[in-house]
Design a protein around this motif. Sequence first.
Motif, PDB file in Angstrom:
ATOM      1  N   UNK A 101       0.829  -1.204   0.000  1.00 45.77           N
ATOM      2  CA  UNK A 101       0.000   0.000   0.000  1.00 45.77           C
ATOM      3  C   UNK A 101       0.866   1.258   0.000  1.00 45.77           C
ATOM      4  N   UNK A 102       1.920   1.258   0.824  1.00 42.93           N
ATOM      5  CA  UNK A 102       2.771   2.442   0.912  1.00 42.93           C
ATOM      6  C   UNK A 102       3.494   2.695  -0.401  1.00 42.93           C
ATOM      7  N   UNK A 103       3.989   1.618  -1.041  1.00 40.92           N
ATOM      8  CA  UNK A 103       4.689   1.795  -2.315  1.00 40.92           C
ATOM      9  C   UNK A 103       3.744   2.350  -3.374  1.00 40.92           C
ATOM     10  N   UNK A 109       1.434   9.381  -5.438  1.00 41.24           N
ATOM     11  CA  UNK A 109       1.678  10.692  -4.833  1.00 41.24           C
ATOM     12  C   UNK A 109       2.741  11.449  -5.613  1.00 41.24           C
ATOM     13  N   UNK A 110       3.830  10.757  -5.930  1.00 35.97           N
ATOM     14  CA  UNK A 110       4.923  11.378  -6.677  1.00 35.97           C
ATOM     15  C   UNK A 110       4.447  11.831  -8.048  1.00 35.97           C
ATOM     16  N   UNK A 111       3.751  10.919  -8.764  1.00 35.31           N
ATOM     17  CA  UNK A 111       3.273  11.259 -10.114  1.00 35.31           C
ATOM     18  C   UNK A 111       2.374  12.478 -10.054  1.00 35.31           C
ATOM     19  N   UNK A 112       1.440  12.478  -9.099  1.00 41.42           N
ATOM     20  CA  UNK A 112       0.506  13.599  -9.009  1.00 41.42           C
ATOM     21  C   UNK A 112       1.237  14.882  -8.653  1.00 41.42           C
ATOM     22  N   UNK A 113       2.186  14.793  -7.726  1.00 42.35           N
ATOM     23  CA  UNK A 113       2.886  16.010  -7.295  1.00 42.35           C
ATOM     24  C   UNK A 113       3.712  16.587  -8.431  1.00 42.35           C
ATOM     25  N   UNK A 140      -3.638  19.635   2.668  1.00 38.51           N
ATOM     26  CA  UNK A 140      -2.955  19.758   3.946  1.00 38.51           C
ATOM     27  C   UNK A 140      -3.950  19.779   5.098  1.00 38.51           C
ATOM     28  N   UNK A 141      -5.108  20.395   4.841  1.00 45.00           N
ATOM     29  CA  UNK A 141      -6.086  20.524   5.921  1.00 45.00           C
ATOM     30  C   UNK A 141      -6.987  19.319   6.073  1.00 45.00           C
ATOM     31  N   UNK A 142      -6.939  18.382   5.112  1.00 47.33           N
ATOM     32  CA  UNK A 142      -7.832  17.225   5.187  1.00 47.33           C
ATOM     33  C   UNK A 142      -7.176  16.116   5.989  1.00 47.33           C
ATOM     34  N   UNK A 143      -7.772  15.727   7.103  1.00 50.50           N
ATOM     35  CA  UNK A 143      -7.204  14.588   7.825  1.00 50.50           C
ATOM     36  C   UNK A 143      -7.307  13.343   6.942  1.00 50.50           C
ATOM     37  N   UNK A 144      -6.250  12.529   6.864  1.00 41.62           N
ATOM     38  CA  UNK A 144      -6.273  11.379   5.959  1.00 41.62           C
ATOM     39  C   UNK A 144      -7.431  10.434   6.237  1.00 41.62           C
ATOM     40  N   UNK A 145      -7.771  10.250   7.509  1.00 43.85           N
ATOM     41  CA  UNK A 145      -8.857   9.308   7.806  1.00 43.85           C
ATOM     42  C   UNK A 145     -10.192   9.860   7.345  1.00 43.85           C
ATOM     43  N   UNK A 205      -8.225   3.540  -3.439  1.00 42.51           N
ATOM     44  CA  UNK A 205      -8.741   4.463  -2.417  1.00 42.51           C
ATOM     45  C   UNK A 205      -7.820   4.588  -1.196  1.00 42.51           C
ATOM     46  N   UNK A 206      -7.391   3.459  -0.595  1.00 40.49           N
ATOM     47  CA  UNK A 206      -6.461   3.640   0.534  1.00 40.49           C
ATOM     48  C   UNK A 206      -5.173   4.328   0.109  1.00 40.49           C
ATOM     49  N   UNK A 207      -4.725   4.069  -1.112  1.00 40.31           N
ATOM     50  CA  UNK A 207      -3.500   4.711  -1.592  1.00 40.31           C
ATOM     51  C   UNK A 207      -3.651   6.219  -1.653  1.00 40.31           C
ATOM     52  N   UNK A 208      -4.810   6.668  -2.171  1.00 31.74           N
ATOM     53  CA  UNK A 208      -5.062   8.113  -2.250  1.00 31.74           C
ATOM     54  C   UNK A 208      -5.097   8.726  -0.854  1.00 31.74           C
ATOM     55  N   UNK A 209      -5.820   8.066   0.062  1.00 30.79           N
ATOM     56  CA  UNK A 209      -5.970   8.632   1.405  1.00 30.79           C
ATOM     57  C   UNK A 209      -4.630   8.689   2.129  1.00 30.79           C
ATOM     58  N   UNK A 210      -3.822   7.653   1.922  1.00 30.77           N
ATOM     59  CA  UNK A 210      -2.526   7.604   2.611  1.00 30.77           C
ATOM     60  C   UNK A 210      -1.590   8.686   2.084  1.00 30.77           C
ATOM     61  N   UNK A 211      -1.727   9.016   0.792  1.00 31.04           N
ATOM     62  CA  UNK A 211      -0.759   9.922   0.190  1.00 31.04           C
ATOM     63  C   UNK A 211      -1.102  11.397   0.306  1.00 31.04           C
ATOM     64  N   UNK A 212      -2.299  11.724   0.793  1.00 29.33           N
ATOM     65  CA  UNK A 212      -2.784  13.100   0.671  1.00 29.33           C
ATOM     66  C   UNK A 212      -1.870  14.129   1.334  1.00 29.33           C
ATOM     67  N   UNK A 213      -1.409  13.869   2.558  1.00 28.62           N
ATOM     68  CA  UNK A 213      -0.622  14.923   3.214  1.00 28.62           C
ATOM     69  C   UNK A 213       0.764  15.040   2.583  1.00 28.62           C
TER      70      UNK A 213
END
Lengths: 341, 311
Positions: A101-103, A109-113, A140-145, A205-213
């Motif tokens: 999941x982290x990978x 996250x990298x691609x989007x950034x 930044x203001x959205x809590x990942x959960x 979905x978990x990947x997006x939520x984990x990467x947001x911050x």
Amino acid sequence: MGRVIAMRVLGSVGAVFGATVLAFMIMRVLPGNPARLILGPLATSQAVTALNHHIGLDQPLYTQYWRYISDFFQGNWGYSYSDGASVRKLIGERAPATIELALFSFVITMLAAVGLALLSTYRHRPITDRIVRGASYLGFGTPPFFLALLLLIVFFSTLHILPGPEGRLGVQAAAPAAVTRMYTIDALLAGELGTFWEALKHLILPGLALGISSFSFLVRLLRANLLEVSREPFITVARGKGLRRWTAFRRHALPNAFLPTLTAGGLVLGEFLAGSVLIERVFNWPGVGSLVFDAIVKQDYAIVQTFILLSAVMFVLVNLAVDLLYAVIDPRVRIPTVATA
Amino acid sequence: MGPGTLSIGEDVAAARPGGPPGPDRTSLSVRGGQALRAVLADRKLAVPLGVLALMVLFAIFMPIFWSHGPDKQDLINSLGSPSASHPLGTDQLGRDVLARVATGARISLVVATLVTLAGAIVGGLIGLFAGTLGGASDGVVMRVMDAILAFPPLILAMAVTVGLGIGLDTAAIGVSLVSVPWYARLLRSEALRIRSLPFIEAAHAMGATRGRIIARHVVPHMLPVLFIQMAAAFGYAVLALAGLSFVGLGAQVPTPEWGAMITEGLSYSLTGQWWISICPGVALLITVTAASMLSDRMRDLLDPRGQYARL
């Protein structure tokens, strides 16, 4: 160069030492009695004394610290109070799910950034720039959960296009033959494209939520770096020599803008470690994060302690690796140190 | 120090009998008005400030004037969707979500403010003394800060909470501890920078004591950086406290804390009763985003190497 590396490694050893002392103090010295915690409020005081003696809590602090630390680095992480399984086995079983999941999250996250930072700086269009900056603030203001929940409500319960919180695979799907125990990779190795697609859909979905911050941090950093680098004289020279805009950007601006993002490596890892505890539970993802979440709820502190110490060690090591890598890649960091050495 | 310098110092003091030149007191209110106008004219500053001010007003007055209490159960009307009597709906026990979000605003804002102040005072003092005293105490204190920084922030806060016992108070201690080295490092380097500036040497030459130099010259110059960091840390504190409560380490279940409310509503969110979790989440999002926008704008305006002159 060698001296600089040696100093930096020594510094990291010091940081790990400091971190373990701090963790030891927080976990062993400050709280109420761990034996009481294990045995529960109804245990007799004889039982508590016996257990104290058994786990060595009646020893002097430095002996306790030494045992704590040597046990940790030898991989004796103790046993889960709630089901008696070895903590090392539990974490080992859960690790591939979290790493996968982290990978995945790191890649998107990298691609989007990079993509959005390029979009907002490549042509100076104020509107795209504003949207990208706004997105980074919101991210930044959205809590990942909370984002995890929003994503589930939109893409699972409303639009029905992505799977819900059912873990790594749907109920009917069988796990591919275990090689790396990362389902997407194992499925590709076994040639099961259907399983691969299923595993990938569960990752989104978990990947997006984990990467947001991390995303909102990285996109801001990259955008600022790109703006700065694109004003450098060497870009004007490159353009003056007849390079097309995109080539100048790709060959000269991007690599230079990218370098400082390396230093964010530790920060991203920290976000992922803490994030896994926050969001894996939402998706019923069978990883280390939800193991820790459940352990917190059950007050199963052997697991929580190990996770905390492991996180600190990984965090220090990644920061060390980033520093060393930086010196290898960027000659400007290396050359002055060679001159002074 | 020679007699020449001393006499210069006496001359200056004699020329201005009222002590060192301070701001012109008669024009303070005028300047206040100007400052307010400058803030309002700056949209990037006024919007986050306004949003935070609204959130504070909401936290203060909503629980007073709203007829439903945050803990009052009404099982017949449980899981009610947003309506005229319950604008944000009711949760699984029939409690009014609006009342709970408003009480949650009180909890989040108050605790996050305390956390920010605690971190700023402890970390600021550590940074100030490490930067001005230097020497062995500097080295020791900064190694301790490094040990704290060796943890991913939220993980250390979790560790403290687990160690001290679960609760909102220990979660607040954990988040404060995490933020201490941010202030300490920042203010230490600021103190080092300011200490080497010529006007400190001038003050020293005029015979000012160390304490006076620190109090009158070093500290005021550190304040802008401190305020920027505090605005950023406030947003982080709100977020971290909610995160800890979400995993069950902070505020415990009946407490209407935003993070704890999101956990409570989690299982209902996917069956259509989204408002139980979404409403506190949106409040959280608004507060944290406003705080981070505010700190960014303050950085643009107050950073001495930035565009300070504009304000």
